[in-house]
Design an enzyme around this catalytic site. Structure first.
Site, PDB file in Angstrom:
ATOM      1  CD  GLU A 247      -2.719   1.317   2.457  1.00  0.00           C
ATOM      2  OE1 GLU A 247      -3.332   2.392   2.690  1.00  0.00           O
ATOM      3  OE2 GLU A 247      -2.827   0.307   3.161  1.00  0.00           O
ATOM      4  CE  LYS A 379      -4.470 -18.029  13.011  1.00  0.00           C
ATOM      5  NZ  LYS A 379      -4.068 -18.735  14.232  1.00  0.00           N
ATOM      6  CG  ASP A 455      -0.970 -16.745  12.316  1.00  0.00           C
ATOM      7  OD1 ASP A 455      -1.379 -16.387  11.194  1.00  0.00           O
ATOM      8  OD2 ASP A 455      -1.406 -17.744  12.912  1.00  0.00           O
ATOM      9  CG  HIS A 553      -3.989   7.572  -0.512  1.00  0.00           C
ATOM     10  ND1 HIS A 553      -3.762   6.227  -0.479  1.00  0.00           N
ATOM     11  CD2 HIS A 553      -3.980   7.995   0.779  1.00  0.00           C
ATOM     12  CE1 HIS A 553      -3.629   5.823   0.776  1.00  0.00           C
ATOM     13  NE2 HIS A 553      -3.769   6.887   1.568  1.00  0.00           N
TER      14      HIS A 553
END
Length: 568
Positions: A247, A379, A455, A553
């Site tokens: 990004e 998660k 993770d 951006h």
């Protein structure tokens, strides 16, 4: 050197054809014996067992009379020599003759099998090179026996994978070369799917390092650029933060936040809690019986016993507490423990299994439904992590001077405070957010997780964050803080041992376990994550308040490359 000459091709066939020629029997070694062979064998058999019995009888007498065994008479010496001689004869007669005949038989069988294989290969080559005008399509017949993978050609292995004769997941174990297995699997995948993997790199990666640890059935690796933000001045120490992301503007924005924080004396952080959790679900016949287990586990008098059982799983695992919740006759047991510098999911799971086995003694009617009952919660966004915490619970704060807000962040304190209240607090409440009272904490958490081998899926709960902003010092300066109750990180195990991720951990000074204070490296990594989130929140909120988000951006996150001619 013992060289074996291969028999000629027609030797085996000639041996198989019947002949009428009278052949002379070759002489045998036994013909040279003075006595017939059966008499010689009988003599040596009798001699062997006789002297063996005599020696055993003599040694028994010596033991009874306390006579030293090494003092031998002439008859005993003769008996020992006779025993050795008879043993050598019997070994030579039976053992060597048997081994030689076995080797010779196997050798002839090997030559015959190799000859047949060569004839089959020549026949297959002749058929493949034969030019036919319109060859009719014929289905390929699978071979009943798959050649040894370690000695077969790569092309043959690829064909066996495509045909389904060789499972793709077994290539590493059959070939013994992880890189070669990945290359074969990649080629087979392209043939089966008809899609090219051009652009996905294969070389330049240590596939041995992920075998049985990080990834199964690899066909390459994905390249993610790593940028650095900082230095971030946190608790008086400067850190350069590695961030793996695709990004645009993310690293630049975080870097600007680090600059603003460092210009104001840095940020400070505190570890509020450090404990990984695992929550199995068990079931009883009645809710009353389930409640008895709940009361047993929550009784302080039983905690020491449970700790001893739990802590057997690891020298770093230390049980901190057990929290129980009931749903009818089902009980959810949330165990929390310290895990050293590891993230600790496997460690806490082993400890929980020990406790469940122990509880079966007092609660034989307990039915263990699953080692994880989602009360952990791993998660998944969950209120229990937001309230109770999971992993490392961190709070990080800084005071940004008015001149820095104006010159570096291009906005003002009042605008930031108002935006934070309407966006991060009220806006998230309207959206029904769970742990998402922030601008983009998950952006920074994900980038650092990828760079340091964490993770990535645990970004879900690790990004739980509430960002607070308040005007201080009579409204001139800005107090900003982030509170993150469930940052799940480790500096050992999993992806942290890979070369690239290990290098990023080394950049932060938290590579591997801490020998002086186990767990301090993982706690420091969690604090760096919170500090980087603080910098990212400060910079993005300033860009939104100043109306710079879209412009930045469009300038830095838009590709100028003409992709109209790009093909897949």
């Amino acid at each position: 050197m013992d060289l074996r000459r291969r028999p000629p091709p027609n030797a085996t066939a000639a041996a198989k054809r019947p002949t009428t020629t009278t052949t002379t029997t070759p002489p045998k070694a036994s013909d040279a014996l003075p006595l017939p062979l059966y008499l010689t064998n009988a003599i040596f058999f009798t001699l062997f067992f006789s002297v063996a019995y005599y020696l055993l009888h003599r040694w028994r007498d010596k033991i009874r009379t306390s006579t030293p065994l090494h003092l031998l008479t002439f008859s005993e010496i003769s008996a020992i020599v006779s025993l050795i001689a008879s043993f050598i004869y019997l070994l030579g007669f039976f053992g060597i003759d048997f081994v030689q005949s076995f080797i010779a038989r196997n050798s002839n069988d090997a030559w015959e099998e190799e000859e047949e294989n060569e004839q089959q290969k020549l026949e297959q080559h002749r058929r493949a090179t034969q030019i036919l005008p319109t060859p009719p399509p014929q289905p390929q017949q699978p071979e009943t026996l798959i050649p040894s993978i370690s000695s077969a050609d790569d092309e043959e292995i690829v064909c066996s994978v495509v045909d389904g004769r060789t499972p793709s997941y077994s290539l590493e174990s059959r070939i013994g070369d992880c890189f070669r297995a990945a290359a074969i699997r990649r080629d087979a995948l392209q043939r089966v799917t008809g899609r090219s993997l051009k652009g996905l790199p294969l070389e330049g990666f240590d596939y041995d390092s992920i075998l049985g640890q990080c990834c199964e059935m690899p066909v390459g690796y994905v390249q993610i650029p790593v940028g650095v933000a900082g230095p971030l001045l946190l608790d008086g120490v400067q850190y350069v933060v590695p961030m793996a992301t695709t990004e645009g503007c993310l690293v630049a924005s975080t870097n600007r936040g680090c600059k603003a924080i460092s210009a104001c004396g840095g940020a400070s952080s505190v570890v509020l809690r450090d404990g990984m959790s695992r929550a199995p679900v068990v079931r009883f016949g009645t809710a009353k019986r389930a409640a008895e287990l709940k009361f047993f586990l929550e009784d302080p008098l039983n905690f020491d016993t449970l700790s001893v059982v739990f802590n057997r799983s690891s020298r770093f695992a230390r049980l901190q507490g057990v929290q129980c919740a009931m749903a009818g006759k089902n009980v959810y047991l949330r165990f929390t423990c310290s895990t050293g510098d590891a993230m600790g999911m496997n460690m806490v799971s082993k400890g929980v299994q020990n406790v469940l086995d122990f509880l079966q003694n007092d609660f034989p009617d307990m039915d263990v439904i699953g080692i994880s009952g989602n009360y952990c919660s791993d998660k998944k966004p969950a209120a229990v992590n937001w309230i109770e915490g999971r992993g490392k619970s961190i709070v990080c704060e800084a005071i940004i001077k008015e001149e820095v807000v104006t010159k570096v962040l291009k906005t003002n304190v009042a605008a930031l405070v108002e935006l934070n209240m309407l966006k991060n607090l009220a806006g998230s409440a309207v959206a029904g957010a769970l742990g998402g009272y922030n601008a983009h904490a998950s952006n920074i958490v994900s980038a650092i997780f990828l760079a340091t081998g964490q993770d990535p899926a645990q970004n879900v709960e690790s990004s739980h964050c509430i960002t607070m902003m308040e005007a201080v010092n009579e409204g001139r300066d800005l107090h900003i803080s982030v509170t993150m109750p469930s940052i799940e990180v480790g500096t050992v195990g999993g992806g942290t041992q890979l070369a690239s991720q290990s290098a990023c951990l080394n950049l932060l000074g938290v590579k591997g376990p801490s020998k002086e204070s186990p767990g301090s490296n993982s706690r420091l990594l969690a604090k760096i994550v919170a500090g980087a989130v603080l910098a990212g929140e400060l910079s993005l909120m300033s860009a939104i308040a100043a109306g710079q988000l879209v412009r930045s951006h469009m300038k830095y996150n838009r590709s100028s490359r003409d992709v109209s001619n790009c093909t897949s």
